[in-house]
Structures are given as C-alpha cells and as structure tokens.
Design a protein around this motif. Sequence first.
Motif, mmCIF file in Angstrom:
data_model
loop_
_atom_site.group_PDB
_atom_site.id
_atom_site.type_symbol
_atom_site.label_atom_id
_atom_site.label_comp_id
_atom_site.label_asym_id
_atom_site.label_seq_id
_atom_site.Cartn_x
_atom_site.Cartn_y
_atom_site.Cartn_z
ATOM 1 N N MET A 118 0.786 -1.196 0.147
ATOM 2 C CA MET A 118 0.028 0.070 -0.067
ATOM 3 C C MET A 118 0.747 1.356 0.125
ATOM 4 O O MET A 118 1.722 1.157 0.749
ATOM 5 C CB MET A 118 -0.770 0.084 1.137
ATOM 6 N N ARG A 119 0.706 2.090 -0.966
ATOM 7 C CA ARG A 119 1.504 3.283 -0.894
ATOM 8 C C ARG A 119 0.967 4.353 -0.025
ATOM 9 O O ARG A 119 -0.156 4.565 0.197
ATOM 10 C CB ARG A 119 1.084 4.111 -2.421
ATOM 11 N N GLN A 120 1.878 4.903 0.850
ATOM 12 C CA GLN A 120 1.742 5.657 2.140
ATOM 13 C C GLN A 120 1.758 7.124 1.660
ATOM 14 O O GLN A 120 2.464 7.657 0.681
ATOM 15 C CB GLN A 120 2.610 5.665 3.086
ATOM 16 N N ASN A 121 0.931 7.950 2.008
ATOM 17 C CA ASN A 121 1.130 9.523 1.995
ATOM 18 C C ASN A 121 1.064 10.010 3.423
ATOM 19 O O ASN A 121 0.333 9.720 4.183
ATOM 20 C CB ASN A 121 -0.447 9.550 1.013
ATOM 21 N N PRO A 122 1.936 10.992 3.388
ATOM 22 C CA PRO A 122 2.114 11.741 4.546
ATOM 23 C C PRO A 122 1.042 12.221 5.303
ATOM 24 O O PRO A 122 0.876 12.325 6.464
ATOM 25 C CB PRO A 122 3.131 12.772 4.291
ATOM 26 N N SER A 123 0.105 12.705 4.520
ATOM 27 C CA SER A 123 -1.189 13.302 4.882
ATOM 28 C C SER A 123 -1.978 12.320 5.616
ATOM 29 O O SER A 123 -3.038 12.797 6.317
ATOM 30 C CB SER A 123 -1.960 14.194 3.617
ATOM 31 N N PHE A 124 -2.006 11.105 5.211
ATOM 32 C CA PHE A 124 -3.314 10.339 5.499
ATOM 33 C C PHE A 124 -2.464 9.055 6.588
ATOM 34 O O PHE A 124 -2.987 8.033 6.937
ATOM 35 C CB PHE A 124 -3.437 9.467 4.546
ATOM 36 N N VAL A 125 -1.297 9.195 7.111
ATOM 37 C CA VAL A 125 -0.597 8.238 7.918
ATOM 38 C C VAL A 125 -1.308 7.939 9.168
ATOM 39 O O VAL A 125 -1.778 8.958 9.640
ATOM 40 C CB VAL A 125 0.815 8.744 8.230
#
Length: 206
Positions: free
Chosen positions: A1-8
């Motif tokens: 799963m690709r992580q996004n800093p805004s949604f961690v």
Amino acid sequence: MRQNPSFVLGDIPEIRRLIEQNPWVTLVSETADGLVASHYAVVLDPDRDDLTILGHVGRPDEAIHELGSHELLVIVQGPHGYISPGWYDDNPAVPTWNFVVAHLRAVPEILGDEENYRVLGHLVEHFEKRMPEPRLMEGTPANAEYARRISSGTVGFRLTPTRVTAKRKLSQNRPAETVERIIDQLENGVEYPNPALAAEMRRARR
C-alpha cells in the motif's frame, strides 16, 4: 500500500481500535505455489498492549499458507466508501474513496494445541459476551467435549507485527467546510449513506 504523509495512521491505540472494531481480516501469503488469501477473525492479544494479534486457520489452510515459514500479511479493513466530487465545491474535481486500513506483517508464531484451545476460548468469549445468554466453549460439559474435538481441526497463531502500514484517508486535505458537507452527505444523504465512515471522519477531525 502506497503511503501518503497526509494520511498516515501512526497512533497505536487508534490502530488497536481499528482491529477491535473490524476483526474480520484478510490473510495473505506468498507461497511456493503463488499468492494465497484467506479470511478469518482475529483478536488483540489480551496480555499485550501493542498490535499483537491472535487468530487461527482451519486445516488445511495452515499448509496452503505455509504458515510460520515466511511473512504473513494481515489486512484490517475499516469503514470505507465513495466520495462524490459533487460534495466538494464548484472547482474541477474527481471522485475518490475514503477509507481506514492497516497492513500488519510478520512471520507468525504457531501455537501449540493447548494454547490454541485457550485462544479459541478467548475468541468465542470475546464475541459471545454481549449475547444475553453467552454460549461459551466450556459453558457446559457437552460444549467442552465438542470444543475439544473440533479444535483439533484448527491451527492457532500469534502475530507480532514487525512492519505496520496504516492509513486513514478521510478528506483531511480538504477545507473544513467541505469535510462537513461530506460528513452531512454520509449521515443524511440518500445516494451513499455511510454513518460509520462519517463517524471516522469526525474522529479524525478531533
């Protein structure tokens, strides 16, 4: 799963809550015969305060997954749902999907027969305790005898994640008034009602 800093999602108590409220998980193994996926209920280990989970598979799934010989991926899926661009504003936009999910990875520890039996008992009690007359594994001699016999068809495991990827994508990158509009549509709209997702969005805002 690709992580996004805004949604961690990095808060352990919040990931524990996700597991507690969404115990039906997907187990994925990469085996000599290719990818294998199964679906089972898990519970948090009551003796730990981390993300250690307890579960079991029915035979022969332990052989199909080659359980214990390599890393197991456990996918925990929380509330999720469609978000229409019509709920944003008049600016150009595309649809999206809001969700909460966690990926737990580790080589699972295979439980012995007695510990597996105790874990099965804990699992039953965990889900049965809210019933008006709980039917526990050892509630009666007949239940206990049947449980002992049927438990031999399962293999228990304990998984303490060595890698965790958790994501909470709940429109955090949108203006507050847009988020409120989305929540209102999820709570009161007729096209895609989703109170559980709305509750997660309110929680994320807090």
